[in-house]
Motif scaffolding. Structure first.
Motif, mmCIF file in Angstrom:
data_model
loop_
_atom_site.group_PDB
_atom_site.id
_atom_site.type_symbol
_atom_site.label_atom_id
_atom_site.label_comp_id
_atom_site.label_asym_id
_atom_site.label_seq_id
_atom_site.Cartn_x
_atom_site.Cartn_y
_atom_site.Cartn_z
ATOM 1 N N THR A 136 19.088 43.965 61.928
ATOM 2 C CA THR A 136 18.568 44.441 61.433
ATOM 3 C C THR A 136 20.729 44.684 61.001
ATOM 4 N N ILE A 137 21.163 44.986 59.727
ATOM 5 C CA ILE A 137 22.417 44.501 60.096
ATOM 6 C C ILE A 137 23.440 46.036 59.639
ATOM 7 N N ALA A 138 23.544 47.397 60.573
ATOM 8 C CA ALA A 138 24.380 48.120 59.734
ATOM 9 C C ALA A 138 26.045 48.237 59.333
ATOM 10 N N VAL A 139 26.796 49.046 58.957
ATOM 11 C CA VAL A 139 28.007 49.567 59.782
ATOM 12 C C VAL A 139 28.024 51.182 59.813
ATOM 13 N N LEU A 140 28.122 51.892 61.395
ATOM 14 C CA LEU A 140 27.870 52.860 61.880
ATOM 15 C C LEU A 140 29.307 53.925 61.736
ATOM 16 N N GLN A 141 30.403 52.810 61.933
ATOM 17 C CA GLN A 141 31.009 53.600 62.334
ATOM 18 C C GLN A 141 33.126 53.331 60.862
ATOM 19 N N SER A 142 33.267 54.210 60.502
ATOM 20 C CA SER A 142 34.511 53.008 59.867
ATOM 21 C C SER A 142 35.428 54.065 59.801
ATOM 22 N N ASP A 143 36.276 53.685 60.115
ATOM 23 C CA ASP A 143 37.570 54.117 60.535
ATOM 24 C C ASP A 143 39.020 53.359 59.967
ATOM 25 N N THR A 144 39.154 54.046 58.438
ATOM 26 C CA THR A 144 40.457 52.851 57.859
ATOM 27 C C THR A 144 39.792 51.325 58.061
ATOM 28 N N ASP A 145 40.062 50.405 58.090
ATOM 29 C CA ASP A 145 39.880 49.280 58.273
ATOM 30 C C ASP A 145 39.353 48.886 59.272
ATOM 31 N N GLN A 146 39.337 49.345 60.878
ATOM 32 C CA GLN A 146 38.255 49.093 61.896
ATOM 33 C C GLN A 146 37.009 49.949 61.432
ATOM 34 N N GLN A 147 35.613 49.126 62.641
ATOM 35 C CA GLN A 147 34.047 49.640 62.334
ATOM 36 C C GLN A 147 33.564 49.455 62.864
ATOM 37 N N ILE A 148 32.731 50.252 63.075
ATOM 38 C CA ILE A 148 31.299 50.022 64.396
ATOM 39 C C ILE A 148 30.286 48.597 63.813
ATOM 40 N N VAL A 149 29.961 47.822 63.486
ATOM 41 C CA VAL A 149 28.581 47.281 62.830
ATOM 42 C C VAL A 149 27.681 47.061 64.307
ATOM 43 N N ARG A 150 26.407 47.404 63.705
ATOM 44 C CA ARG A 150 25.416 47.588 64.539
ATOM 45 C C ARG A 150 24.713 46.300 64.260
ATOM 46 N N VAL A 151 24.069 45.879 65.165
ATOM 47 C CA VAL A 151 23.002 44.655 65.001
ATOM 48 C C VAL A 151 21.735 44.413 65.649
ATOM 49 N N THR A 152 20.298 44.618 65.754
ATOM 50 C CA THR A 152 19.577 45.353 65.819
ATOM 51 C C THR A 152 18.788 43.445 65.918
ATOM 52 N N VAL A 153 17.820 43.113 66.880
ATOM 53 C CA VAL A 153 17.004 42.460 66.584
ATOM 54 C C VAL A 153 15.973 42.296 67.837
ATOM 55 N N CYS A 154 14.507 42.227 66.573
ATOM 56 C CA CYS A 154 13.099 42.701 67.177
ATOM 57 C C CYS A 154 12.143 41.224 67.587
ATOM 58 N N GLY A 155 11.627 41.471 68.025
ATOM 59 C CA GLY A 155 10.583 40.279 67.858
ATOM 60 C C GLY A 155 10.223 38.924 69.279
ATOM 61 N N GLN A 156 9.607 37.836 69.129
ATOM 62 C CA GLN A 156 9.390 36.863 70.243
ATOM 63 C C GLN A 156 10.440 36.581 70.292
ATOM 64 N N HIS A 157 11.965 36.203 68.888
ATOM 65 C CA HIS A 157 13.128 35.514 69.074
ATOM 66 C C HIS A 157 14.085 35.934 69.287
ATOM 67 N N ALA A 158 13.600 37.111 69.698
ATOM 68 C CA ALA A 158 15.313 38.092 69.737
ATOM 69 C C ALA A 158 16.382 37.633 71.151
ATOM 70 N N LEU A 159 15.837 37.659 71.821
ATOM 71 C CA LEU A 159 17.004 37.095 73.197
ATOM 72 C C LEU A 159 17.754 35.449 72.443
ATOM 73 N N THR A 160 16.635 34.469 71.989
ATOM 74 C CA THR A 160 17.309 33.478 71.802
ATOM 75 C C THR A 160 18.284 33.542 70.610
ATOM 76 N N ILE A 161 17.760 34.776 69.147
ATOM 77 C CA ILE A 161 19.216 34.610 68.091
ATOM 78 C C ILE A 161 20.210 35.346 68.738
ATOM 79 N N SER A 162 20.120 36.457 69.346
ATOM 80 C CA SER A 162 21.013 37.167 69.465
ATOM 81 C C SER A 162 22.169 36.619 70.656
ATOM 82 N N ASN A 163 21.369 35.172 71.000
ATOM 83 C CA ASN A 163 22.116 34.509 72.085
ATOM 84 C C ASN A 163 23.494 33.648 71.245
#
Length: 267
Positions: A58-85
């Motif tokens: 999942t990819i979500a924008v949690l906070q947006s202050d003018t042009d600066q934002q916080i993007v949340r990335v979650t990864v779940c499942g067997q390959h979560a660590l490989t994908i995150s790395n």
């Protein structure tokens, strides 16, 4: 480690019209992050040719202050660590997220600073609950594009059956252990109910194959679920699914950042 949540602090260099909450922007951001992940040959093969257990991203924008934002990335499942790395390695070499008319500079990457970040195994999700009821906070709009079996036709409110049957499907898809109690018939009998809520709905438009736009109510706020009669096994299952929701989200189109959820177990 099948569960990971990252926070990316980004600076918007080029944005699509409609803002970060617009569906087209959500889709572009999702495709941009997937493209970064897929630059790894090993991970690209996993994404393009999945077999057996799925990986939920999942990819979500949690906070947006003018042009600066916080993007949340979650990864779940067997390959979560490989994908995150793979994502972290790519961003270390080139800290940019770009797709068509969207471009972000990545300023920093951190593990999500909430208790959910301590969850890393299925065992962590299965810890027995300390309280009977549970409360979910919907941080971004939650939508349901179709009623679940046993629900009233056209049900779009986050009733227990709608919420937890979807989470149960995700639990199974990403390889979760089998629960001791089959909770679905219990939900279909309405043994679990909404005991309190404070929600607001906003229209969420999604494009259809016919080229039109379908509009659904997107729910934000909090909602509390409890059972009519004491049923510890079933409620334990719901609590485990609620913890999973902190990573996968609730409802439909969670990969685009809809349905970001926090879990608060309450009396």
């Amino acid at each position: 480690m099948p569960f990971l949540a990252l926070h990316l602090e980004v600076l918007a260099l080029r944005k699509e019209s409609g803002g970060a909450a617009h569906t087209s922007c959500r889709m572009s951001l999702y495709k941009a992050v997937l493209a970064l992940i897929a630059q790894s040959d090993e991970v690209g093969h996993v994404l393009l040719h999945p077999s057996g257990v799925k990986t939920h991203i999942t990819i979500a924008v949690l906070q947006s202050d003018t042009d600066q934002q916080i993007v949340r990335v979650t990864v779940c499942g067997q390959h979560a660590l490989t994908i995150s790395n793979a994502l972290l390695s790519t961003l270390a070499e080139q800290p940019m997220i770009s797709y068509e008319h969207l471009s972000y500079q990545v300023l920093s990457v951190d593990l999500e600073p909430i208790p959910g970040a301590a969850v890393s195994t299925w065992t962590d999700l299965l810890v027995p609950p300390s309280r009977r009821a549970l409360r979910l906070h919907f941080v971004t709009p939650v939508i349901f594009t179709g009623a679940k079996e046993g629900s009233a036709g056209g049900e779009v409110f986050p009733q227990p059956l709608q919420v937890f049957s979807t989470l149960l499907d995700r639990w199974r898809e990403i390889g979760g252990p089998v629960f001791a109690q089959d909770v679905l018939p219990w939900l279909q009998r309405y043994e679990c109910i909404v005991s309190d809520y404070r929600l607001q709905a906003e229209p969420i438009g999604l494009g259809t194959e016919a080229g039109s736009v379908a509009v659904y109510p997107g729910w934000k706020g909090w909602i509390t679920y409890t059972c009519r009669e004491p049923q510890s096994a079933c409620m334990s299952t719901l609590h485990a699914l609620a913890r999973l929701a902190c990573f996968t989200g609730v409802g439909d189109y969670t990969e685009l950042g809809l349905g970001v959820t926090r879990n608060e177990e309450s009396r």
